[in-house]
Design a protein around this motif. Structure first.
Motif, mmCIF file in Angstrom:
data_model
loop_
_atom_site.group_PDB
_atom_site.id
_atom_site.type_symbol
_atom_site.label_atom_id
_atom_site.label_comp_id
_atom_site.label_asym_id
_atom_site.label_seq_id
_atom_site.Cartn_x
_atom_site.Cartn_y
_atom_site.Cartn_z
ATOM 1 N N ILE A 50 -3.128 4.524 9.950
ATOM 2 C CA ILE A 50 -3.024 3.792 8.766
ATOM 3 C C ILE A 50 -2.137 4.816 7.604
ATOM 4 C CG2 ILE A 50 -3.638 2.163 6.976
ATOM 5 C CD1 ILE A 50 -5.734 1.332 9.190
ATOM 6 N N ALA A 51 -2.920 5.752 7.656
ATOM 7 C CA ALA A 51 -2.417 6.833 6.545
ATOM 8 C C ALA A 51 -1.059 7.115 6.993
ATOM 9 C CB ALA A 51 -3.270 7.905 6.610
ATOM 10 N N ASN A 52 -0.751 7.431 8.225
ATOM 11 C CA ASN A 52 0.571 7.910 8.545
ATOM 12 C C ASN A 52 1.556 6.616 8.364
ATOM 13 O OD1 ASN A 52 2.232 9.718 9.975
ATOM 14 N ND2 ASN A 52 2.464 8.106 11.780
ATOM 15 N N ALA A 53 1.451 5.458 8.566
ATOM 16 C CA ALA A 53 2.175 4.441 8.235
ATOM 17 C C ALA A 53 2.423 4.284 6.830
ATOM 18 C CB ALA A 53 1.486 3.174 8.955
ATOM 19 N N LEU A 54 1.623 4.592 6.101
ATOM 20 C CA LEU A 54 1.563 4.464 4.731
ATOM 21 C C LEU A 54 1.990 5.745 3.781
ATOM 22 C CD1 LEU A 54 -1.417 1.886 4.131
ATOM 23 C CD2 LEU A 54 1.143 1.291 4.329
ATOM 24 N N LYS A 55 2.021 6.678 4.522
ATOM 25 C CA LYS A 55 2.214 8.037 4.105
ATOM 26 C C LYS A 55 1.247 8.576 3.045
ATOM 27 C CE LYS A 55 7.272 8.241 4.739
ATOM 28 N NZ LYS A 55 7.443 6.908 5.362
#
Length: 90
Positions: A50-55
């Protein structure tokens, strides 16, 4: 306040729906819904995806994945655990 308020704000900032974030993170929408409603905790790999998708930077995980703004506030999970414990003791 609903669980994961800051994460929901981040969805909006990135102009993504919860289902879009779930898809990009490799999660089923129903799994994401259960996590976002506080019914089940996020797994570490889910937080990373999720963090990767939302930077979202790893240093900011606390802000987005843990309710650190309201210490001592009971979550939906806390309430379910308490009810289960009370039933077991009766």
């Amino acid at each position: 306040m609903r669980p994961f308020y800051n994460l929901r704000v981040r969805f909006a900032e990135c102009e993504m729906s919860q289902n879009e974030v779930a898809r990009r993170a490799g999660m089923a929408p129903s799994t994401m819904t259960a996590r976002m409603n506080g019914q089940q905790p996020f797994d570490a790999w889910q937080m990373d995806a999720i963090a990767n998708a939302l930077k979202i930077d790893r240093a900011d995980y606390g802000k987005y994945f843990f309710d650190i703004t309201h210490p001592g506030k009971k979550t939906a999970q806390d309430e379910r655990t308490s009810k289960t414990a009370r039933r077991a003791n009766t």
